[in-house]
Design a protein around this motif. Structure first.
Motif, PDB file in Angstrom:
ATOM      1  N   VAL A  28       0.571  -1.549  -0.045  1.00  0.00           N
ATOM      2  CA  VAL A  28      -0.339   0.114  -0.069  1.00  0.00           C
ATOM      3  C   VAL A  28       1.443   1.096   0.079  1.00  0.00           C
ATOM      4  O   VAL A  28       1.963   1.036   0.476  1.00  0.00           O
ATOM      5  N   LEU A  29       0.500   2.275  -0.876  1.00  0.00           N
ATOM      6  CA  LEU A  29       0.842   3.239  -1.119  1.00  0.00           C
ATOM      7  C   LEU A  29      -0.269   4.439  -0.534  1.00  0.00           C
ATOM      8  O   LEU A  29      -1.446   4.457  -0.634  1.00  0.00           O
ATOM      9  N   TYR A  30      -0.099   5.090   0.461  1.00  0.00           N
ATOM     10  CA  TYR A  30      -0.884   6.225   0.864  1.00  0.00           C
ATOM     11  C   TYR A  30      -0.466   7.516   1.050  1.00  0.00           C
ATOM     12  O   TYR A  30       0.511   8.264   0.947  1.00  0.00           O
ATOM     13  N   ALA A  31      -1.336   8.321   0.215  1.00  0.00           N
ATOM     14  CA  ALA A  31      -0.521   9.969   0.342  1.00  0.00           C
ATOM     15  C   ALA A  31      -1.563  10.919   1.105  1.00  0.00           C
ATOM     16  O   ALA A  31      -2.876  10.496   0.528  1.00  0.00           O
ATOM     17  N   TYR A  32      -1.421  11.433   1.341  1.00  0.00           N
ATOM     18  CA  TYR A  32      -1.986  13.502   1.172  1.00  0.00           C
ATOM     19  C   TYR A  32      -1.289  14.563   2.037  1.00  0.00           C
ATOM     20  O   TYR A  32      -0.022  14.341   1.193  1.00  0.00           O
ATOM     21  N   SER A  33      -2.033  15.645   1.651  1.00  0.00           N
ATOM     22  CA  SER A  33      -1.748  16.665   1.852  1.00  0.00           C
ATOM     23  C   SER A  33      -1.131  16.851   3.495  1.00  0.00           C
ATOM     24  O   SER A  33      -1.790  17.579   4.235  1.00  0.00           O
ATOM     25  N   VAL A  34       0.197  17.373   3.465  1.00  0.00           N
ATOM     26  CA  VAL A  34       0.777  18.371   4.545  1.00  0.00           C
ATOM     27  C   VAL A  34      -0.433  19.688   4.309  1.00  0.00           C
ATOM     28  O   VAL A  34      -0.189  19.848   5.560  1.00  0.00           O
ATOM     29  N   SER A  35       0.186  20.254   3.526  1.00  0.00           N
ATOM     30  CA  SER A  35       0.081  21.847   3.988  1.00  0.00           C
ATOM     31  C   SER A  35      -1.572  22.567   3.181  1.00  0.00           C
ATOM     32  O   SER A  35      -2.425  23.348   3.563  1.00  0.00           O
ATOM     33  N   PHE A  36      -2.790  21.359   3.597  1.00  0.00           N
ATOM     34  CA  PHE A  36      -3.866  21.038   3.642  1.00  0.00           C
ATOM     35  C   PHE A  36      -4.049  20.644   4.920  1.00  0.00           C
ATOM     36  O   PHE A  36      -4.490  20.418   5.545  1.00  0.00           O
ATOM     37  N   GLN A  37      -5.598  22.137   5.330  1.00  0.00           N
ATOM     38  CA  GLN A  37      -5.506  22.553   7.521  1.00  0.00           C
ATOM     39  C   GLN A  37      -6.463  20.877   7.210  1.00  0.00           C
ATOM     40  O   GLN A  37      -7.459  21.703   6.763  1.00  0.00           O
ATOM     41  N   SER A  38      -6.499  19.773   8.208  1.00  0.00           N
ATOM     42  CA  SER A  38      -7.333  19.232   8.756  1.00  0.00           C
ATOM     43  C   SER A  38      -7.131  19.061   9.549  1.00  0.00           C
ATOM     44  O   SER A  38      -5.886  18.359  10.633  1.00  0.00           O
TER      45      SER A  38
END
Length: 398
Positions: A28-38
């Motif tokens: 599995v490759l899990y990608a997400y945004s560090v820059s997005f406020q959440s």
């Protein structure tokens, strides 16, 4: 199977699903945004055993311009470019893409189609609804063509997907209008990572750190965007300002949090505490500090959004008071399981009254909190949830 889970927001439950895929023998490759406020999942606590899990944190230049369509388009393309570059070497069989802006979805889906990769659109929200609000507020009538463009973009992305995983049957009416075949839609409701959000004592380290362990704490934790009306939270703080033992704690960032900061200063609301998003590792203590948990949602967003924060609340064994339309899936769960109260968002007086009822009735708080935890234990089994996803994956691969 080689699976990419792309969750632009980086939610805890999507990370949990990715770990479960690994436990079942998938890469599995899990990608997400560090820059997005959440609110983010617990990326600091990835065990050594997760060697088949690759986490890709993506950073774009500058602060993420959430409410500027032109500026964020450039940042979304930058995100998509970085992700696609990683996909070139990872070479997945399936891409599962969730809570991801439309331009990212567009570039990612085009790449998958070109490479023969199955693209699964995990539909958490209908983005066109939020875009319509922005267009109306900022552009008036001339914003209509812009909304039409995004409506076509979103509907095309859904139709071109190998499959759609929808979080609520409430999306089906819109899918029909957009001529999305319901045969390629599977409903898998969201959940919260039950093992990571456990009931804890109110007198915990987090509560002591913020000196609220001896207070009656009314907590809201999560995003406050265009789907929410934060004024009902500041109005609640004003309503209870004479109750010295009561404090409202709002954990959020962005537009809604900025509004509440101004309201706090304007009305001198010493009983309103505003905090940024907390580390997910502290979430059990954050929610454990609460005596009552709050969630809000506007009327026009109810059919196309299901607040996932409510699912995390259920795990914490605390009562919930909602200001949202009663036909929302989250509201139905809370009402049907007697885990709290749901009030229409345009009825703030009843919202305050139900909070007041729970403040004065600790037995009812305990009962409702227990009911919520029982629901979570019955419905948030990650092994069972993973099987539903794998049924979809196996079907489209074959």
């Amino acid at each position: 199977m080689k699976i990419v889970v792309n969750d632009h927001s980086g939610h805890a439950f999507t990370l949990q699903l990715s770990k479960q895929f690994v436990q079942s023998g998938h890469e599995v490759l899990y990608a997400y945004s560090v820059s997005f406020q959440s609110p983010k999942g617990n990326f600091q606590d990835l065990s050594v055993s997760d060697t088949s899990l690759t986490v890709l944190p993506i950073t774009v230049k500058g602060k993420f311009e959430k409410y500027s369509i032109l500026k964020r388009r450039k940042q979304e393309i930058e995100y998509a470019t970085q992700l696609i570059a990683k996909l070139e070497t990872f070479q997945p069989d399936i891409v599962l893409s969730s809570t991801t802006p439309l331009f990212v979805q567009q570039h990612l889906q085009k790449y998958c189609i070109r490479k023969g990769i199955k693209f699964v659109f995990w539909c958490q929200d209908i983005y066109t609804i939020a875009i319509r609000q922005i267009a109306r507020q900022r552009l008036g009538l001339i914003g209509f063509p812009l909304w039409c463009y995004f409506k076509k973009l979103e509907s095309d992305l859904l139709r071109k997907s190998s499959h759609i995983i929808s979080i609520t049957p409430g999306f089906n009416d819109l899918f029909k209008k957009w001529k999305v075949p319901l045969g390629q839609v599977t409903c898998i409701p969201n959940w919260a990572p039950l093992p990571e959000i456990t009931p804890v004592s109110k007198n915990n380290d987090w509560a002591k750190r913020y000196q609220v362990a001896d207070k009656t704490c009314i907590v809201y934790s999560g995003t406050l965007g265009l789907k929410h009306n934060p004024s009902i939270l500041s109005a609640a703080a004003q309503y209870f300002r004479e109750h010295q033992e009561v404090i409202f704690i709002v954990i959020s960032e962005g537009l809604g949090a900025d509004f509440l900061q101004k309201e706090k200063e304007k009305h001198q609301l010493v009983n309103l505490m505003l905090l940024p998003f907390q580390e997910f590792g502290d979430m059990s203590q954050v929610l454990g500090t609460a005596d009552i948990l709050l969630a809000i949602l506007e009327n026009d967003a109810s059919a196309y959004s299901v607040p996932s924060k409510v699912l995390a609340y259920l795990c914490a064994e605390k009562p919930i008071v909602l200001a949202m339309p009663p036909d929302n899936l989250s509201a139905s769960i809370v009402k049907d399981n007697n885990a709290g109260y749901c009030i229409a968002p345009d009825n703030p007086k009843d919202f305050f009254r139900q909070i007041e009822n729970l403040i004065t009735d600790p037995v009812k708080r305990t009962e409702m909190g227990h009911n919520g935890r029982v629901y979570a234990e019955k419905n948030f089994d990650i092994v069972h949830i993973e099987k539903k996803f794998m049924q979809v994956f196996n079907t489209i691969m074959n």
